[in-house]
Design a protein around this motif. Sequence first.
Motif, PDB file in Angstrom:
ATOM      1  N   HIS A   1      -1.398 -32.464  25.623  1.00 20.48           N
ATOM      2  CA  HIS A   1      -2.514 -33.208  25.665  1.00 20.48           C
ATOM      3  C   HIS A   1      -2.535 -33.902  27.177  1.00 20.48           C
ATOM      4  CE1 HIS A   1      -3.210 -33.170  21.506  1.00 20.48           C
ATOM      5  NE2 HIS A   1      -1.885 -33.125  21.194  1.00 20.48           N
ATOM      6  N   ILE A   2      -3.735 -33.923  27.597  1.00 17.41           N
ATOM      7  CA  ILE A   2      -3.880 -34.636  28.763  1.00 17.41           C
ATOM      8  C   ILE A   2      -5.155 -35.798  28.522  1.00 17.41           C
ATOM      9  CG2 ILE A   2      -5.014 -34.421  31.473  1.00 17.41           C
ATOM     10  CD1 ILE A   2      -4.111 -31.532  31.264  1.00 17.41           C
ATOM     11  N   PHE A   3      -4.838 -36.855  29.012  1.00 18.12           N
ATOM     12  CA  PHE A   3      -5.690 -38.045  28.707  1.00 18.12           C
ATOM     13  C   PHE A   3      -6.237 -38.641  30.212  1.00 18.12           C
ATOM     14  CE2 PHE A   3      -2.475 -38.156  25.243  1.00 18.12           C
ATOM     15  CZ  PHE A   3      -3.415 -37.857  24.378  1.00 18.12           C
ATOM     16  N   ASN A   4      -7.488 -39.149  30.191  1.00 17.12           N
ATOM     17  CA  ASN A   4      -8.018 -39.475  31.555  1.00 17.12           C
ATOM     18  C   ASN A   4      -8.006 -41.138  31.611  1.00 17.12           C
ATOM     19  OD1 ASN A   4      -9.274 -37.003  32.110  1.00 17.12           O
ATOM     20  ND2 ASN A   4     -10.815 -37.173  30.435  1.00 17.12           N
ATOM     21  N   SER A   5      -7.393 -41.631  30.560  1.00 15.94           N
ATOM     22  CA  SER A   5      -7.090 -43.036  30.908  1.00 15.94           C
ATOM     23  C   SER A   5      -6.139 -43.588  29.678  1.00 15.94           C
ATOM     24  CB  SER A   5      -8.349 -43.872  30.540  1.00 15.94           C
ATOM     25  OG  SER A   5      -8.693 -43.893  29.098  1.00 15.94           O
ATOM     26  N   GLN A   6      -5.226 -44.719  29.830  1.00 16.60           N
ATOM     27  CA  GLN A   6      -4.520 -45.197  28.988  1.00 16.60           C
ATOM     28  C   GLN A   6      -5.071 -45.561  27.482  1.00 16.60           C
ATOM     29  OE1 GLN A   6      -1.288 -44.865  29.482  1.00 16.60           O
ATOM     30  NE2 GLN A   6      -2.064 -43.841  31.493  1.00 16.60           N
ATOM     31  N   GLU A   7      -6.468 -46.032  27.666  1.00 18.32           N
ATOM     32  CA  GLU A   7      -7.221 -46.265  26.620  1.00 18.32           C
ATOM     33  C   GLU A   7      -7.278 -44.885  25.694  1.00 18.32           C
ATOM     34  OE1 GLU A   7     -11.531 -48.117  25.058  1.00 18.32           O
ATOM     35  OE2 GLU A   7     -10.859 -48.317  27.138  1.00 18.32           O
TER      36      GLU A   7
ATOM     37  N   ASP B   1      21.129 -40.107  41.060  1.00 19.14           N
ATOM     38  CA  ASP B   1      21.453 -41.210  40.199  1.00 19.14           C
ATOM     39  C   ASP B   1      20.098 -42.162  40.109  1.00 19.14           C
ATOM     40  OD1 ASP B   1      22.115 -42.063  42.837  1.00 19.14           O
ATOM     41  OD2 ASP B   1      23.567 -43.498  41.946  1.00 19.14           O
ATOM     42  N   ARG B   2      19.339 -42.331  41.145  1.00 23.85           N
ATOM     43  CA  ARG B   2      18.350 -42.880  41.311  1.00 23.85           C
ATOM     44  C   ARG B   2      17.082 -42.100  40.721  1.00 23.85           C
ATOM     45  NH1 ARG B   2      16.602 -47.421  40.687  1.00 23.85           N
ATOM     46  NH2 ARG B   2      14.401 -48.005  41.759  1.00 23.85           N
ATOM     47  N   LEU B   3      17.213 -40.939  40.893  1.00 24.37           N
ATOM     48  CA  LEU B   3      16.150 -39.932  40.437  1.00 24.37           C
ATOM     49  C   LEU B   3      15.978 -40.377  38.677  1.00 24.37           C
ATOM     50  CD1 LEU B   3      16.250 -36.851  42.015  1.00 24.37           C
ATOM     51  CD2 LEU B   3      14.452 -38.406  42.456  1.00 24.37           C
ATOM     52  N   VAL B   4      17.249 -40.459  37.946  1.00 22.72           N
ATOM     53  CA  VAL B   4      17.124 -40.562  36.748  1.00 22.72           C
ATOM     54  C   VAL B   4      17.598 -41.950  35.965  1.00 22.72           C
ATOM     55  CG1 VAL B   4      17.919 -38.168  36.398  1.00 22.72           C
ATOM     56  CG2 VAL B   4      19.690 -39.706  36.282  1.00 22.72           C
ATOM     57  N   ALA B   5      17.505 -42.939  36.884  1.00 23.15           N
ATOM     58  CA  ALA B   5      17.541 -44.191  36.421  1.00 23.15           C
ATOM     59  C   ALA B   5      16.311 -44.656  35.833  1.00 23.15           C
ATOM     60  CB  ALA B   5      17.910 -45.059  37.834  1.00 23.15           C
ATOM     61  N   VAL B   6      16.648 -45.541  34.752  1.00 26.12           N
ATOM     62  CA  VAL B   6      15.521 -46.059  33.839  1.00 26.12           C
ATOM     63  C   VAL B   6      14.606 -46.491  34.785  1.00 26.12           C
ATOM     64  CG1 VAL B   6      14.902 -47.661  32.130  1.00 26.12           C
ATOM     65  CG2 VAL B   6      16.848 -46.160  31.961  1.00 26.12           C
ATOM     66  N   ASP B   7      15.034 -47.477  35.750  1.00 25.62           N
ATOM     67  CA  ASP B   7      14.245 -48.432  36.595  1.00 25.62           C
ATOM     68  C   ASP B   7      13.228 -47.497  37.567  1.00 25.62           C
ATOM     69  OD1 ASP B   7      15.311 -50.653  35.777  1.00 25.62           O
ATOM     70  OD2 ASP B   7      16.658 -51.063  37.369  1.00 25.62           O
ATOM     71  N   SER B   8      13.579 -46.207  37.749  1.00 23.92           N
ATOM     72  CA  SER B   8      12.597 -45.194  38.533  1.00 23.92           C
ATOM     73  C   SER B   8      11.425 -44.624  37.763  1.00 23.92           C
ATOM     74  CB  SER B   8      13.620 -44.233  39.064  1.00 23.92           C
ATOM     75  OG  SER B   8      14.482 -44.648  39.978  1.00 23.92           O
ATOM     76  N   ILE B   9      11.316 -44.898  36.790  1.00 21.56           N
ATOM     77  CA  ILE B   9      10.617 -44.226  35.570  1.00 21.56           C
ATOM     78  C   ILE B   9       9.169 -45.374  35.435  1.00 21.56           C
ATOM     79  CG2 ILE B   9      10.190 -43.131  33.551  1.00 21.56           C
ATOM     80  CD1 ILE B   9      11.934 -41.778  35.279  1.00 21.56           C
ATOM     81  N   ASN B  10       8.168 -44.973  35.564  1.00 25.47           N
ATOM     82  CA  ASN B  10       6.831 -45.457  35.053  1.00 25.47           C
ATOM     83  C   ASN B  10       5.964 -44.623  34.170  1.00 25.47           C
ATOM     84  OD1 ASN B  10       7.025 -47.819  37.014  1.00 25.47           O
ATOM     85  ND2 ASN B  10       6.905 -46.308  38.712  1.00 25.47           N
ATOM     86  N   ASN B  11       6.208 -44.831  32.889  1.00 28.61           N
ATOM     87  CA  ASN B  11       5.583 -44.140  31.731  1.00 28.61           C
ATOM     88  C   ASN B  11       4.082 -44.332  31.949  1.00 28.61           C
ATOM     89  OD1 ASN B  11       8.482 -45.297  30.709  1.00 28.61           O
ATOM     90  ND2 ASN B  11       7.903 -43.369  29.734  1.00 28.61           N
ATOM     91  N   TRP B  12       3.638 -43.267  31.063  1.00 28.15           N
ATOM     92  CA  TRP B  12       2.117 -43.616  30.816  1.00 28.15           C
ATOM     93  C   TRP B  12       1.342 -43.198  31.816  1.00 28.15           C
ATOM     94  CZ3 TRP B  12       3.574 -42.440  26.237  1.00 28.15           C
ATOM     95  CH2 TRP B  12       4.195 -43.193  25.352  1.00 28.15           C
ATOM     96  N   GLN B  13       1.431 -42.019  32.710  1.00 30.09           N
ATOM     97  CA  GLN B  13       0.710 -41.764  34.098  1.00 30.09           C
ATOM     98  C   GLN B  13      -0.404 -40.980  33.633  1.00 30.09           C
ATOM     99  OE1 GLN B  13       1.678 -42.861  37.090  1.00 30.09           O
ATOM    100  NE2 GLN B  13       2.764 -44.119  35.967  1.00 30.09           N
ATOM    101  N   ASP B  14      -1.535 -40.966  34.224  1.00 26.57           N
ATOM    102  CA  ASP B  14      -2.905 -40.317  33.712  1.00 26.57           C
ATOM    103  C   ASP B  14      -2.561 -38.902  34.174  1.00 26.57           C
ATOM    104  OD1 ASP B  14      -4.059 -42.706  32.655  1.00 26.57           O
ATOM    105  OD2 ASP B  14      -5.021 -43.156  34.579  1.00 26.57           O
ATOM    106  N   ASP B  15      -1.762 -38.475  35.004  1.00 26.98           N
ATOM    107  CA  ASP B  15      -1.763 -37.050  35.479  1.00 26.98           C
ATOM    108  C   ASP B  15      -0.605 -36.402  34.468  1.00 26.98           C
ATOM    109  OD1 ASP B  15       0.478 -38.219  36.818  1.00 26.98           O
ATOM    110  OD2 ASP B  15      -0.282 -37.622  38.731  1.00 26.98           O
TER     111      ASP B  15
END
Length: 129
Positions: free
Chosen positions: A4-10, A35-49
């Motif tokens: 699925h691809i969503f156009n918005s978080q809503e 180690d930085r690539l897979v760090a939890v702090d490097s992830i920003n979930n719920w991207q529109d793309d």
Amino acid sequence: MLFHIFNSQEERRNYGGSAFVEIQFCKLPSGTATDRLVAVDSINNWQDDSLYIDDENVFYKEYSSIFDCGIYNNLKCGTVDIYGINYYAPALIDSIIERLRREKPVDYEVLIDWLIKSRRYNGFYILGL
């Protein structure tokens, strides 16, 4: 449809909340330490793309043999972990696309189109539930 691809978080929330596996572009710069690539702090979930998967069982059954080369948060490598962070380097994208074309799992065309776009980034993630 598996992906699925969503156009918005809503739109995503209205469809099914947060119970998705997310396939996301890695937007960190090339040369970033693994180690930085897979760090939890490097992830920003719920991207529109991103691509979203709402049936993790079908995804695992159809795709685990193809996504068998990801790097986990603990820096080990293996089959996709649908509950964790999985990083796939840019060098793996073309071989993954070839495997998809050869094996033809459910909805593979959608994933191939998305993976072609991922070539512009520093690989991609499969982010588990």
